[in-house]
Design a protein around this motif. Structure first.
Motif, PDB file in Angstrom:
ATOM      1  N   LEU A  76       0.805  -1.383  -0.040  1.00 12.77           N
ATOM      2  CA  LEU A  76      -0.061  -0.114  -0.095  1.00 12.77           C
ATOM      3  C   LEU A  76       0.887   1.092   0.014  1.00 12.77           C
ATOM      4  O   LEU A  76       2.012   1.099   0.296  1.00 12.77           O
ATOM      5  N   ASP A  77       0.377   2.413  -0.536  1.00 14.68           N
ATOM      6  CA  ASP A  77       0.996   3.705  -0.509  1.00 14.68           C
ATOM      7  C   ASP A  77       0.678   4.367   0.749  1.00 14.68           C
ATOM      8  O   ASP A  77      -0.499   4.856   0.859  1.00 14.68           O
ATOM      9  N   SER A  78       1.428   4.484   1.844  1.00 14.88           N
ATOM     10  CA  SER A  78       1.346   5.408   2.999  1.00 14.88           C
ATOM     11  C   SER A  78       1.855   6.659   2.873  1.00 14.88           C
ATOM     12  O   SER A  78       2.770   7.151   1.715  1.00 14.88           O
TER      13      SER A  78
ATOM     14  N   VAL B 176      -1.679   4.154  10.877  1.00 18.77           N
ATOM     15  CA  VAL B 176      -1.864   4.786   9.509  1.00 18.77           C
ATOM     16  C   VAL B 176      -1.828   3.685   8.490  1.00 18.77           C
ATOM     17  O   VAL B 176      -2.463   3.825   7.709  1.00 18.77           O
ATOM     18  N   ALA B 177      -1.124   2.859   8.659  1.00 20.03           N
ATOM     19  CA  ALA B 177      -1.125   1.673   7.522  1.00 20.03           C
ATOM     20  C   ALA B 177      -2.370   0.862   7.581  1.00 20.03           C
ATOM     21  O   ALA B 177      -2.957   0.582   6.327  1.00 20.03           O
ATOM     22  N   LEU B 178      -2.787   0.674   8.586  1.00 25.74           N
ATOM     23  CA  LEU B 178      -4.065   0.016   8.759  1.00 25.74           C
ATOM     24  C   LEU B 178      -5.234   0.857   8.225  1.00 25.74           C
ATOM     25  O   LEU B 178      -6.272   0.204   7.508  1.00 25.74           O
ATOM     26  N   ARG B 179      -5.337   1.947   8.755  1.00 28.50           N
ATOM     27  CA  ARG B 179      -6.162   3.003   8.198  1.00 28.50           C
ATOM     28  C   ARG B 179      -6.318   3.333   6.679  1.00 28.50           C
ATOM     29  O   ARG B 179      -7.355   3.128   6.037  1.00 28.50           O
ATOM     30  N   THR B 180      -5.129   3.514   6.013  1.00 33.53           N
ATOM     31  CA  THR B 180      -4.904   3.416   4.932  1.00 33.53           C
ATOM     32  C   THR B 180      -5.520   2.294   3.856  1.00 33.53           C
ATOM     33  O   THR B 180      -6.334   2.186   2.878  1.00 33.53           O
ATOM     34  N   PHE B 181      -5.118   0.907   4.624  1.00 33.09           N
ATOM     35  CA  PHE B 181      -5.735  -0.180   3.744  1.00 33.09           C
ATOM     36  C   PHE B 181      -7.215  -0.416   3.811  1.00 33.09           C
ATOM     37  O   PHE B 181      -7.970  -0.580   3.051  1.00 33.09           O
ATOM     38  N   GLN B 182      -7.822  -0.158   5.167  1.00 34.65           N
ATOM     39  CA  GLN B 182      -9.321   0.032   5.238  1.00 34.65           C
ATOM     40  C   GLN B 182     -10.187   1.062   4.405  1.00 34.65           C
ATOM     41  O   GLN B 182     -10.949   0.654   3.848  1.00 34.65           O
ATOM     42  N   ASN B 183      -9.396   2.138   4.256  1.00 32.27           N
ATOM     43  CA  ASN B 183      -9.856   3.251   3.427  1.00 32.27           C
ATOM     44  C   ASN B 183      -9.734   3.174   1.743  1.00 32.27           C
ATOM     45  O   ASN B 183     -10.089   3.966   0.767  1.00 32.27           O
ATOM     46  N   SER B 184      -8.906   2.003   1.380  1.00 23.47           N
ATOM     47  CA  SER B 184      -8.594   1.671   0.083  1.00 23.47           C
ATOM     48  C   SER B 184      -9.582   1.083  -0.967  1.00 23.47           C
ATOM     49  O   SER B 184     -10.500   0.439  -0.014  1.00 23.47           O
TER      50      SER B 184
END
Length: 398
Positions: A345-347, A390-398
């Motif tokens: 994922l792109d953080s 932040v990594a987990l939130r980014t994945f959930q919002n992708s």
């Protein structure tokens, strides 16, 4: 899961396996590059396209100078350890030689360390075996299955004289394998081929259901009457219905693995830690340590290794080589595993790699890779916990 199937209708030998691996797409240049790091001089290799009974196959021919010395197991282990093979390639190669040494020791009433390797200790045989270990690692198969094994008939001359086929060490190595009868008066399966099967193969049977990717054909050294002298290696993907449609399934797929345990109370922490790393490099699925009390109230540690069946010989060889244990236990267990895939994922700070697992109801969960998160945290002066969140939130919002 990638699986490889050995079709041994015309037997199996080290050069046939090496030829089949190359024919299945493993780059010979990469195998040879690793082999050249062995302290063996004067050998050359030739990869040929040949025909056996009208069928095309690849043949790897090793040309080596004649030697007048016989190597012990320890000599070959030192040779492999001093090379630039990867840890897994080293363990595979050493496991094949250890199985050979144990078979020779049994039939001669000796110990593996006392065995002189005759034909198998020659340069061409060492190159065949180590090359097979390298090629198998590069192939990336997670399991190996074998057909019934044709051994041939008649007699063969070895260093100890004329013996019937299968030769004593070959027969010992093939215990537990189904054998195929043959009217051919020739040695179809060599000790090297049998040791490779003993080391790699987890089960025998008919060709498994698979999505076939490629077929490698390795040629034997001569033409045979009434059959092509070829070892076929089928390589493909095996997927159960649960794996194909896990999102709609009620449960995750179950599989059998093995647990191997060793108790030690006279090893330093440094040795146990080093062994831990070697076990993972040898293909262990998991390694964990449990504090235990041993005889005379001495504190000890139980080393537990989870591995697939074909990796049992490699794991046991590491435990015996790196610890002081006198024996190991092993038993099969069933485990249920979730489907998983690699995801990047792109953080805000750059790419973070991790695994995405799929639950029985189809829900997805992302587990960031620790090393990626650690590097970002140190580079930007951030708490590691914040990078994970932040990594987990980014994945959930992708």
């Amino acid at each position: 899961m990638r699986i490889a199937y050995f079709d041994c209708h015309s037997g199996i030998s080290g050069d046939m396996v090496l030829g089949a691996l190359v024919d299945a797409g493993v780059a010979w240049d990469e195998i040879e590059r690793r082999l050249r790091t062995l302290a063996l001089s004067g050998w050359t290799a030739e990869v040929r396209q040949v025909r056996r009974a009208g069928f095309r196959a690849s043949q790897v021919v090793i040309h080596a100078p004649e030697e007048h010395c016989h190597r012990h197991l320890r000599d070959i282990v030192q040779l492999i350890d001093a090379s630039d093979l990867t840890p897994r390639q080293k363990e595979l190669a050493k496991a094949i030689f250890r199985n050979l040494a144990e078979a020779e020791a049994f039939v001669h009433g000796a110990t593996p360390d006392q065995v002189h390797f005759h034909e198998v200790g020659a340069v061409d045989s060492i190159v065949d075996i180590v090359g097979t270990a390298v090629g198998w690692d590069l192939l990336g198969a997670e399991q190996a299955v074998s057909s019934a094994v044709a051994t041939g008939g008649g007699t063969v001359r070895i260093a100890h004289g004329q013996v019937s086929v299968p030769a004593p060490a070959t027969a010992h190595l093939l215990q537990g394998f189904p054998l195929e009868g043959s009217d051919i008066r020739f040695e179809l399966t060599t000790p090297t081929g049998a040791a490779i099967l003993r080391t790699l193969v987890g089960r025998c049977g008919p060709l498994p259901a698979m999505e076939l990717e490629r077929i490698g054909c390795g040629a034997g050294s001569r033409d045979l009457p009434h059959r092509p002298n070829i070892l076929r290696l089928f390589v493909g993907q095996v997927r159960s219905p649960a794996e194909k449609d896990l999102a709609r399934s009620e449960c995750a797929p179950s599989e059998r693995v093995w647990i191997i345990e060793a108790n030690v109370d006279d090893c330093t922490g440094e040795i146990v830690g080093y062994c831990f790393g070697r076990l993972l490099a040898a293909g262990a699925l998991d390694v964990y340590l449990t504090p235990i009390s041993m005889k005379k109230n001495r504190p000890g540690v139980m080393i537990s290794v989870v591995c697939e069946e074909q990796n049992i010989p490699i794991v046991e060889s590491v435990l015996f080589a790196e610890t002081t244990t006198l024996g190991v236990r092993r038993y099969p267990v069933q485990r249920t595993v979730l489907s998983r895939r690699i995801h990047v994922l792109d953080s805000p700070w750059g790419p973070i790699k991790g695994k995405v697992t799929v639950g029985p109801a189809g829900s997805q969960r992302f587990s960031p890779e620790y090393e990626d998160c650690r590097i970002i945290a140190e580079k930007h002066g951030l708490p590691l916990r914040d990078v994970y969140e932040v990594a987990l939130r980014t994945f959930q919002n992708s």
